[in-house]
Scaffold this motif. Structure first.
Motif, PDB file in Angstrom:
ATOM      1  N   GLU A 125       0.799  -1.274   0.231  1.00 60.13           N
ATOM      2  CA  GLU A 125      -0.446   0.407   0.359  1.00 60.13           C
ATOM      3  C   GLU A 125       0.966   1.121   0.341  1.00 60.13           C
ATOM      4  O   GLU A 125       0.649   2.073  -1.024  1.00 60.13           O
ATOM      5  CB  GLU A 125      -0.327  -0.310   1.503  1.00 60.13           C
ATOM      6  N   GLU A 126       2.061   1.412   0.650  1.00 64.21           N
ATOM      7  CA  GLU A 126       2.859   2.638   1.063  1.00 64.21           C
ATOM      8  C   GLU A 126       3.738   2.770  -0.169  1.00 64.21           C
ATOM      9  O   GLU A 126       3.693   3.602  -0.748  1.00 64.21           O
ATOM     10  CB  GLU A 126       3.672   2.951   2.239  1.00 64.21           C
ATOM     11  N   VAL A 127       4.126   1.841  -0.545  1.00 61.73           N
ATOM     12  CA  VAL A 127       4.918   1.431  -2.127  1.00 61.73           C
ATOM     13  C   VAL A 127       3.997   2.301  -3.527  1.00 61.73           C
ATOM     14  O   VAL A 127       4.282   3.362  -3.670  1.00 61.73           O
ATOM     15  CB  VAL A 127       5.925   0.748  -2.040  1.00 61.73           C
ATOM     16  N   GLN A 128       2.583   1.873  -2.966  1.00 62.87           N
ATOM     17  CA  GLN A 128       2.061   2.507  -4.342  1.00 62.87           C
ATOM     18  C   GLN A 128       1.662   3.729  -4.325  1.00 62.87           C
ATOM     19  O   GLN A 128       1.373   4.232  -5.222  1.00 62.87           O
ATOM     20  CB  GLN A 128       0.417   1.774  -4.400  1.00 62.87           C
ATOM     21  N   ARG A 159      11.177   6.603  -2.862  1.00 62.87           N
ATOM     22  CA  ARG A 159      12.471   5.898  -1.246  1.00 62.87           C
ATOM     23  C   ARG A 159      12.203   6.762  -0.392  1.00 62.87           C
ATOM     24  O   ARG A 159      11.823   6.212   0.808  1.00 62.87           O
ATOM     25  CB  ARG A 159      13.437   5.252  -2.163  1.00 62.87           C
ATOM     26  N   ALA A 160      12.745   7.894  -0.157  1.00 64.96           N
ATOM     27  CA  ALA A 160      12.111   9.156   0.368  1.00 64.96           C
ATOM     28  C   ALA A 160      11.666   9.874   1.509  1.00 64.96           C
ATOM     29  O   ALA A 160      11.167   9.829   2.189  1.00 64.96           O
ATOM     30  CB  ALA A 160      13.413  10.476   0.136  1.00 64.96           C
ATOM     31  N   LEU A 161      10.471   9.348   0.512  1.00 67.96           N
ATOM     32  CA  LEU A 161       8.607   9.909   1.354  1.00 67.96           C
ATOM     33  C   LEU A 161       8.036   8.545   1.780  1.00 67.96           C
ATOM     34  O   LEU A 161       7.018   8.751   2.643  1.00 67.96           O
ATOM     35  CB  LEU A 161       8.420  11.236   0.675  1.00 67.96           C
ATOM     36  N   VAL A 162       8.374   7.516   0.935  1.00 66.46           N
ATOM     37  CA  VAL A 162       7.630   5.620   1.382  1.00 66.46           C
ATOM     38  C   VAL A 162       7.078   5.379   2.545  1.00 66.46           C
ATOM     39  O   VAL A 162       6.036   4.901   3.291  1.00 66.46           O
ATOM     40  CB  VAL A 162       8.060   4.894   1.066  1.00 66.46           C
ATOM     41  N   HIS A 163       7.744   6.007   3.865  1.00 62.58           N
ATOM     42  CA  HIS A 163       7.713   5.901   5.003  1.00 62.58           C
ATOM     43  C   HIS A 163       7.131   7.332   5.953  1.00 62.58           C
ATOM     44  O   HIS A 163       7.089   7.407   7.272  1.00 62.58           O
ATOM     45  CB  HIS A 163       8.935   4.722   6.134  1.00 62.58           C
ATOM     46  N   HIS A 164       6.681   7.990   5.566  1.00 61.51           N
ATOM     47  CA  HIS A 164       5.800   9.441   5.400  1.00 61.51           C
ATOM     48  C   HIS A 164       7.213   9.820   7.314  1.00 61.51           C
ATOM     49  O   HIS A 164       6.854  10.420   8.038  1.00 61.51           O
ATOM     50  CB  HIS A 164       4.833   8.719   6.981  1.00 61.51           C
ATOM     51  N   PRO A 165       8.227  10.031   6.326  1.00 65.13           N
ATOM     52  CA  PRO A 165       9.373  11.656   7.159  1.00 65.13           C
ATOM     53  C   PRO A 165       8.872  12.285   7.831  1.00 65.13           C
ATOM     54  O   PRO A 165       8.015  12.928   6.662  1.00 65.13           O
ATOM     55  CB  PRO A 165      10.281  11.018   6.270  1.00 65.13           C
TER      56      PRO A 165
END
Ligand SMILES: Nc1ncnc2c1ncn2[C@@H]1O[C@H](COP(=O)(O)OP(=O)(O)OP(=O)(O)O)[C@@H](O)[C@H]1O
Length: 253
Positions: A125-128, A159-165
């Motif tokens: 879900e997050e990657v998409q 990749r820099a934003l996939v984890h909600h930084p």
């Protein structure tokens, strides 16, 4: 201003422990970055830009002063806590993008989630979501060697934003790019900032790249000596930045 994502207070960084061999790379630096800002850090070579970014990224320790990111004071954290904080709260874009060649674009984008032991449906879900923000949905099953330079940049941004930084830190992200690809990456950052509210701090020595920012901090010999806010068009801001660089250059003559 919106609530602060970064608060830098009276930061000093001295390299080297022996007095005669020490060098003050940051000299009493204070500023904050509000949520949703796109801030550039400019200055001549050796002015302390990378040192500042690395202390904010908690990759390097300050000598004195404090840095608070999203409400957490990172200055006193232990190494293990810092590694964890960095992985969860920060996103990075490097000059060479650092995509892993033996992983697909999907796996590359998912890396920050794998590092946090996320598995299964939430990863997909997050990657998409991240790929969708950057128009990368069709390249997810490809390997980096099979995609264009521009697509590689967008994969690195995903990749820099996939984890909600809390924020994305970029160090000379256009440094290794030709002008067409540099413009593409800057437009991508601008899009993430304007349409998705992503907070970005970008180090650059290049006036064109800096003109995409909303605010610029100017460093000289480790001191923050000026801030510039963009009020008009990007073209006008570009000219203002060039004028500032010319002024700074004249002072050195
Ligand atoms: N590990 C280190 N040990 C000693 N001095 C260092 C170290 N890292 C940086 N410096 C010095 O600190 C100063 C600031 O370096 P920094 O890399 O932050 O500058 P910069 O503005 O990013 O430069 P550039 O645009 O050339 O990358 C320089 O004079 C550099 O030589």
């Amino acid at each position: 201003m919106a609530s602060s994502v970064v608060k830098v207070e009276d930061v000093n960084k001295v390299y080297g422990s022996r007095k005669e061999a020490s060098y003050q790379a940051l000299d009493n630096v204070s500023f904050s970055i509000g949520e949703g800002e796109f801030v550039g850090v400019m200055g001549a070579s050796g002015s302390g830009k990378t040192t500042l970014l690395q202390t904010i990224a908690a990759l390097d320790r300050v000598t004195s002063g404090s840095i608070t990111i999203a409400g957490t004071n990172v200055t006193d954290m232990k190494e293990k806590e810092l590694t964890d904080f960095r992985a969860r709260r920060l996103g990075f874009i490097f000059q060479d993008f650092n995509l892993l060649e033996n992983m697909t674009v999907y796996e590359n984008i998912a890396l920050p989630l794998f590092l946090q032991n996320q598995k299964g449906g939430s990863v997909r879900e997050e990657v998409q979501r991240a790929a969708g923000m950057l128009g990368m949905e069709d390249t997810l099953s490809k390997y980096p060697a099979m995609i264009s330079g521009g697509q590689k940049q967008r994969a690195a941004a995903a990749r820099a934003l996939v984890h909600h930084p809390s924020m994305i830190l970029a160090d000379e992200p256009t440094g290794a790019l030709d002008s067409g690809n540099a413009k593409g990456l800057l437009e991508t950052l601008q899009h993430l900032n304007e349409n998705h509210g992503v907070t970005i701090m970008m180090v650059t020595h290049d006036a064109f790249s800096a003109s995409y920012c909303g605010r610029i901090l100017f460093l000289e010999d480790g001191r923050l000596y000026k801030e510039m806010q963009r009020n008009g068009t990007r073209e006008e801001f570009f000219k203002q930045i060039l004028d500032e660089q010319a002024e700074a250059g004249k002072k050195k003559l």
